[in-house]
Scaffold this active site. Structure first.
Site, PDB file in Angstrom:
ATOM      1  N   LYS A 115       2.344 -29.036  31.479  1.00 25.46           N
ATOM      2  CA  LYS A 115       2.944 -28.005  30.707  1.00 25.46           C
ATOM      3  C   LYS A 115       1.994 -27.057  30.225  1.00 25.46           C
ATOM      4  O   LYS A 115       2.527 -25.843  30.344  1.00 25.46           O
ATOM      5  CB  LYS A 115       1.921 -28.776  29.155  1.00 25.46           C
ATOM      6  CG  LYS A 115       3.189 -29.865  28.781  1.00 25.46           C
ATOM      7  CD  LYS A 115       2.601 -30.260  27.041  1.00 25.46           C
ATOM      8  CE  LYS A 115       2.727 -31.816  26.699  1.00 25.46           C
ATOM      9  NZ  LYS A 115       2.686 -31.781  25.453  1.00 25.46           N
ATOM     10  N   LYS A 197      12.653 -36.815  32.584  1.00 22.44           N
ATOM     11  CA  LYS A 197      12.429 -37.498  31.470  1.00 22.44           C
ATOM     12  C   LYS A 197      12.861 -36.863  29.503  1.00 22.44           C
ATOM     13  O   LYS A 197      13.238 -35.788  29.979  1.00 22.44           O
ATOM     14  CB  LYS A 197      10.855 -37.850  31.135  1.00 22.44           C
ATOM     15  CG  LYS A 197      10.263 -36.980  30.580  1.00 22.44           C
ATOM     16  CD  LYS A 197       8.615 -37.672  30.297  1.00 22.44           C
ATOM     17  CE  LYS A 197       8.086 -36.393  29.655  1.00 22.44           C
ATOM     18  NZ  LYS A 197       6.558 -36.999  28.729  1.00 22.44           N
ATOM     19  N   LYS A 200      11.192 -34.545  23.810  1.00 22.18           N
ATOM     20  CA  LYS A 200      12.084 -34.333  21.929  1.00 22.18           C
ATOM     21  C   LYS A 200      11.154 -32.721  22.052  1.00 22.18           C
ATOM     22  O   LYS A 200      11.803 -32.280  21.254  1.00 22.18           O
ATOM     23  CB  LYS A 200      10.545 -34.944  20.879  1.00 22.18           C
ATOM     24  CG  LYS A 200       9.731 -34.972  20.854  1.00 22.18           C
ATOM     25  CD  LYS A 200       8.790 -35.416  19.854  1.00 22.18           C
ATOM     26  CE  LYS A 200       7.382 -36.513  20.119  1.00 22.18           C
ATOM     27  NZ  LYS A 200       6.367 -36.285  20.924  1.00 22.18           N
TER      28      LYS A 200
HETATM   29  P1  TYM Z   1       4.591 -38.603  22.532  1.00 20.60           P
HETATM   30  O1  TYM Z   1       4.199 -38.349  21.191  1.00 20.60           O
HETATM   31  O2  TYM Z   1       4.552 -37.470  23.748  1.00 20.60           O
HETATM   32  O3  TYM Z   1       5.305 -40.100  23.077  1.00 20.60           O
HETATM   33  C1  TYM Z   1       5.520 -40.388  22.312  1.00 20.60           C
HETATM   34  C2  TYM Z   1       5.615 -42.661  22.789  1.00 20.60           C
HETATM   35  O4  TYM Z   1       7.255 -42.212  23.143  1.00 20.60           O
HETATM   36  C3  TYM Z   1       7.245 -42.536  24.783  1.00 20.60           C
HETATM   37  N1  TYM Z   1       8.096 -41.621  25.541  1.00 20.60           N
HETATM   38  C4  TYM Z   1       9.357 -42.103  26.414  1.00 20.60           C
HETATM   39  N2  TYM Z   1       9.114 -43.582  27.004  1.00 20.60           N
HETATM   40  C5  TYM Z   1      10.087 -43.627  27.643  1.00 20.60           C
HETATM   41  N3  TYM Z   1      11.035 -42.186  28.211  1.00 20.60           N
HETATM   42  C6  TYM Z   1      10.513 -41.778  27.752  1.00 20.60           C
HETATM   43  N4  TYM Z   1      11.494 -40.871  28.446  1.00 20.60           N
HETATM   44  C7  TYM Z   1       9.510 -40.703  26.850  1.00 20.60           C
HETATM   45  N5  TYM Z   1       9.180 -39.440  26.896  1.00 20.60           N
HETATM   46  C8  TYM Z   1       8.212 -40.355  25.499  1.00 20.60           C
HETATM   47  C9  TYM Z   1       5.722 -41.823  25.191  1.00 20.60           C
HETATM   48  O5  TYM Z   1       5.080 -42.685  26.674  1.00 20.60           O
HETATM   49  C10 TYM Z   1       4.848 -42.581  23.949  1.00 20.60           C
HETATM   50  O6  TYM Z   1       4.078 -44.229  24.200  1.00 20.60           O
HETATM   51  N6  TYM Z   1      -0.426 -39.026  24.208  1.00 20.60           N
HETATM   52  C11 TYM Z   1       0.447 -39.379  23.381  1.00 20.60           C
HETATM   53  C12 TYM Z   1       0.514 -39.474  21.757  1.00 20.60           C
HETATM   54  C13 TYM Z   1      -1.197 -40.740  21.633  1.00 20.60           C
HETATM   55  C14 TYM Z   1      -1.249 -42.042  22.678  1.00 20.60           C
HETATM   56  C15 TYM Z   1      -2.703 -42.039  22.231  1.00 20.60           C
HETATM   57  C16 TYM Z   1      -0.824 -42.961  22.830  1.00 20.60           C
HETATM   58  C17 TYM Z   1      -2.287 -39.792  21.682  1.00 20.60           C
HETATM   59  N7  TYM Z   1      -3.047 -40.578  21.423  1.00 20.60           N
HETATM   60  C18 TYM Z   1      -3.275 -43.049  22.400  1.00 20.60           C
HETATM   61  C19 TYM Z   1      -1.421 -44.626  23.085  1.00 20.60           C
HETATM   62  C20 TYM Z   1      -2.410 -44.650  22.801  1.00 20.60           C
HETATM   63  C21 TYM Z   1       1.962 -39.101  23.128  1.00 20.60           C
HETATM   64  O7  TYM Z   1       2.312 -37.834  23.672  1.00 20.60           O
HETATM   65  O8  TYM Z   1       2.789 -39.124  23.005  1.00 20.60           O
END
Ligand code: TYM
Length: 336
Positions: A115, A197, A200
């Site tokens: 990032k 990967k 979004k």
């Molecule tokens: P975020 O919003 O980027 O993604 C949400 C969830 O989607 C999963 N994910 C994926 N899984 C498979 N393949 C991919 N290409 C892929 N891209 C994203 C992520 O692993 C996630 O589970 N930091 C976290 C949000 C968060 C969080 C937390 C998660 C904030 N606090 C506490 C767990 C516990 C995030 O940015 O997810």
């Protein structure tokens, strides 16, 4: 005695329209885990501020994400859903954990490095501190299980390290959380560049399937997905494009790797891509429809997040008071 269920915590950032990768890696599993665990699902709005946001759009996406959770089957009767910024203890615990985190631990995080490159004009402290806020999210609720995709594994390690560090320095306080990373679909790749990967926030809309895409768009994007010239539909770690499409097909059809390979033996890539697109659309389009209906009922959405805030605050407040006491912060006693 009734068995007490283990606590589970997870969250998605309202940083864009979620993709099928967020659904496969996280939300789909949240739904199936609801009966086994006491689940808490957050909308991580504070995390999104680490990247520049348009305020009105962020507010709208927060509601959209809640509507999506509901449309996917997260049930407010079973699980707590709330907005991270509504529970100030997340930011407060972050401060305490910050005093126990070393800059080197954060600067080596893959997501921070990626990032920082992508948003070179805005490399802020929040971007670096992101995993500590995430650790606070999880530790505040004594969560034992955290369902996430593979990209969050490193961040989860920090949460575990911080829990252990705090417990050793003071006394046992935090549960050390375990990740729940699905065997199939933990790392869904971009449709345009299968070495990276699916994200979004990808600038190329053909790289991802958004949870808002309509049937024609989904099928068109799959038709354009990058593959190879071997014309063989089988899992192979050297052929990431085809393997990724097969993974997506398996997750959405419920078929095993072997069943999918057998089904597409001798089939051309064009027909295969069409089958993947149709299978995905059969699940995604009804979810998008339900999401629209939830979004139209703003009062209902507000009721859920207000109730979620109350339930989450109760738990968070209890934990933060314990932490403040352990680290030595003074609280006066109320005289009757
Ligand atoms: P975020 O919003 O980027 O993604 C949400 C969830 O989607 C999963 N994910 C994926 N899984 C498979 N393949 C991919 N290409 C892929 N891209 C994203 C992520 O692993 C996630 O589970 N930091 C976290 C949000 C968060 C969080 C937390 C998660 C904030 N606090 C506490 C767990 C516990 C995030 O940015 O997810």
């Amino acid at each position: 005695m009734e068995d007490k269920k283990l606590r589970l915590f997870s969250a998605v950032q309202p940083s864009g329209i979620p993709t099928i990768a967020n659904y496969i890696g996280a939300i789909k599993n949240w739904v199936t885990l609801q009966d086994e665990y006491e689940c808490i699902y957050s909308i991580a709005d504070l995390h999104t501020l680490t990247v520049k946001q348009v305020p009105a759009e962020l507010r709208q996406r927060t509601l959209e994400l809640l509507a999506l959770y509901l449309a996917c089957g997260v049930d407010p009767e079973k699980s707590v859903m709330f907005v991270q910024s509504h529970v100030p203890q997340h930011a407060e615990l972050t401060w305490i954990l910050n005093t126990m985190t070393y800059p080197g631990e954060l600067s080596r995080m893959t997501q921070y490095k990626d990032k920082s490159k992508k948003h070179a004009e805005n490399v802020n402290m929040g971007l670096m501190d992101y995993p500590v806020l995430m650790a606070a999210d999880i530790l505040l609720y004594n969560a034992a299980v955290v369902p996430v995709g593979k990209d969050q594994k490193q961040h989860l390690e920090i949460a575990r390290d911080l829990a252990v560090r705090f417990n050793n320095r003071y006394s046992p306080t935090f549960t050390v959380p375990e990740g729940f990373i699905p065997k199939m679909g933990a790392n869904i790749m971009s449709l345009q560049d299968p070495e990276h990967k699916m994200s979004k926030s990808d600038a190329n809309e053909n790289a991802f399937i958004s949870m808002n895409d309509d049937r024609d768009t989904i099928i068109r994007k799959f038709k354009r997905a990058v593959t190879d010239s071997e014309n063989l539909i089988a899992f192979d770690e050297n052929r990431k494009g085809i393997s990724n499409l097969l993974t997506i097909y398996c997750v959405f059809s419920g078929k095993t790797a072997g069943q999918a390979e057998a089904e597409f033996k001798g089939v051309g890539y064009g027909d295969f891509k069409l089958a993947v697109g149709e299978t995905v659309a059969n699940t995604i389009c009804p979810i998008a429809e339900r999401k629209k209906q939830y979004l139209a009922d703003r009062d209902y959405l507000d009721k859920i997040i207000i109730e979620g805030k109350e339930k989450a605050s109760y738990m968070a407040q209890k934990m933060l008071a314990k932490v403040y006491k352990k680290v030595g912060l003074y609280t006066p006693e109320r005289k009757k």
